[in-house]
Scaffold this active site. Structure first.
Site, PDB file in Angstrom:
ATOM      1  N   GLY A   1       0.842  -1.023  -0.045  1.00  0.00           N
ATOM      2  CA  GLY A   1      -0.322   0.042   0.061  1.00  0.00           C
ATOM      3  C   GLY A   1       0.552   1.332   0.111  1.00  0.00           C
TER       4      GLY A   1
ATOM      5  CD  GLU B   1       5.975  -5.336   4.626  1.00  0.00           C
ATOM      6  OE1 GLU B   1       5.501  -4.433   3.574  1.00  0.00           O
ATOM      7  OE2 GLU B   1       6.514  -3.791   6.111  1.00  0.00           O
TER       8      GLU B   1
ATOM      9  CB  CYS C   1       2.660  -2.417   6.766  1.00  0.00           C
ATOM     10  SG  CYS C   1       2.513  -3.809   5.519  1.00  0.00           S
ATOM     11  N   GLY C   2       1.389  -0.530   4.787  1.00  0.00           N
ATOM     12  CA  GLY C   2      -0.200  -0.357   4.339  1.00  0.00           C
ATOM     13  C   GLY C   2      -1.761  -0.915   3.748  1.00  0.00           C
ATOM     14  CB  THR C   3      -0.637  -3.917   2.628  1.00  0.00           C
ATOM     15  OG1 THR C   3       0.344  -5.574   2.625  1.00  0.00           O
ATOM     16  CG2 THR C   3      -0.749  -3.942   1.000  1.00  0.00           C
ATOM     17  N   GLY C   4      -0.472  -3.916   5.565  1.00  0.00           N
ATOM     18  CA  GLY C   4      -1.150  -4.348   7.373  1.00  0.00           C
ATOM     19  C   GLY C   4      -2.312  -3.641   7.887  1.00  0.00           C
TER      20      GLY C   4
END
Length: 273
Positions: free
Chosen positions: A79, A204, A213-216
């Site tokens: 992300g 990650e 962490c964008g997707t996190g």
């Protein structure tokens, strides 16, 4: 005698999650393999980054983005990197990734990225065998009953009373490499502070502890929403800063946050291998 090939790069970050971006859309590059990616990411002998990002031409989107971790592994989504390359592109765009085509737009709060639909099926995460992904009947010491979400890459999310109290640098790699996760997994520990806010730390996959962490953030927000802990839009604060995650009525996730260009340079291609 073959000439020396010098390649330009752009150093960027999203909330401290930093990237080396190579743009091969107009200047073709030799193939990037795991060894080359790891060499570029090395903070002592290379340029140094959390992820190496390649911008390439695409037949189905404005451009293609490929992402490599410091261990050389290639991942399907990132992300923060999505916001970084959208900033470089300079306008609304579609981005082909290993996790599908995503959309990005310039916004007042930075870059807004439509990350697509989250997936909850055990075989899509993927897990080694079938189980309830909303409350997985598994645990590692005090981290128990996580939520599993795939947002272009696999995540497990643990809800805890204090994210800072978890020894994530010790438990993260244990969970990441557990046989339950055939493609390894990103490990998130989240603390909900109210209906519109949560704190998050992320181990990650292939990169270790990260400032953001964008997707996190997307996976953890969706996990909290599925459990009814927060509203459909939530501010997720990571060590590097805050992202806003919204789960739309159409089922897609929108992540909004900043991206920053740090500096530009070039390097000798054959010197880093």
């Amino acid at each position: 005698m073959r000439g020396i090939m010098r390649v330009p790069f752009i150093k960027m970050h999203g909330l401290g999650n930093d990237f080396v971006v190579l743009d091969s859309r107009n200047q073709p590059l030799p193939p990037v393999d795991a060894r080359k990616a790891a060499a570029l990411a090395d903070r002592r002998t290379g340029i140094g980054c959390d992820q190496l990002v390649l911008m390439e031409n695409s037949a189905i989107a404005d451009f293609r983005m490929r992402i490599f971790n410091p261990d050389g592994s290639e991942v399907g989504a990132c992300g923060n990197a999505s916001r970084a390359v959208a900033l470089l592109y300079g306008q609304a765009c579609t981005i082909e990734t290993g996790g599908g085509v995503i959309e990005a737009q310039l916004a007042d709060a930075g870059i807004a990225v439509n990350m697509g639909l989250p997936r909850f099926d055990w075989d899509i995460i993927p897990l080694a065998y079938a189980m309830d992904t909303l409350s997985m009947p598994v645990g590692w010491e005090e981290l128990e009953n996580p939520v599993a979400v795939n947002v272009g890459n696999p995540h497990v999310v643990f809800f805890v009373s204090d994210t800072d109290a978890v020894e994530l640098d010790r438990l993260g790699p244990v969970i990441e490499n557990d046989p339950l996760f055939p493609e390894r997994v990103n490990v998130n520990v989240a603390t909900v502070t109210d209906r519109g806010a949560m704190r998050l730390r992320v181990w990650e996959r292939g990169a270790g502890l990260t400032r953001a962490c964008g997707t996190g953030a997307c996976a953890s927000a969706i996990a909290a929403m599925r459990r009814g802990l927060v509203d459909r839009s939530v501010a997720v604060t990571l060590p590097g800063g805050t992202l806003t995650i919204a789960w739309g009525e159409d089922g897609t996730i929108t992540m909004t946050g900043p991206a920053t260009e740090s500096f530009r340079g070039d390097f000798e291609w054959d010197a880093l291998a």
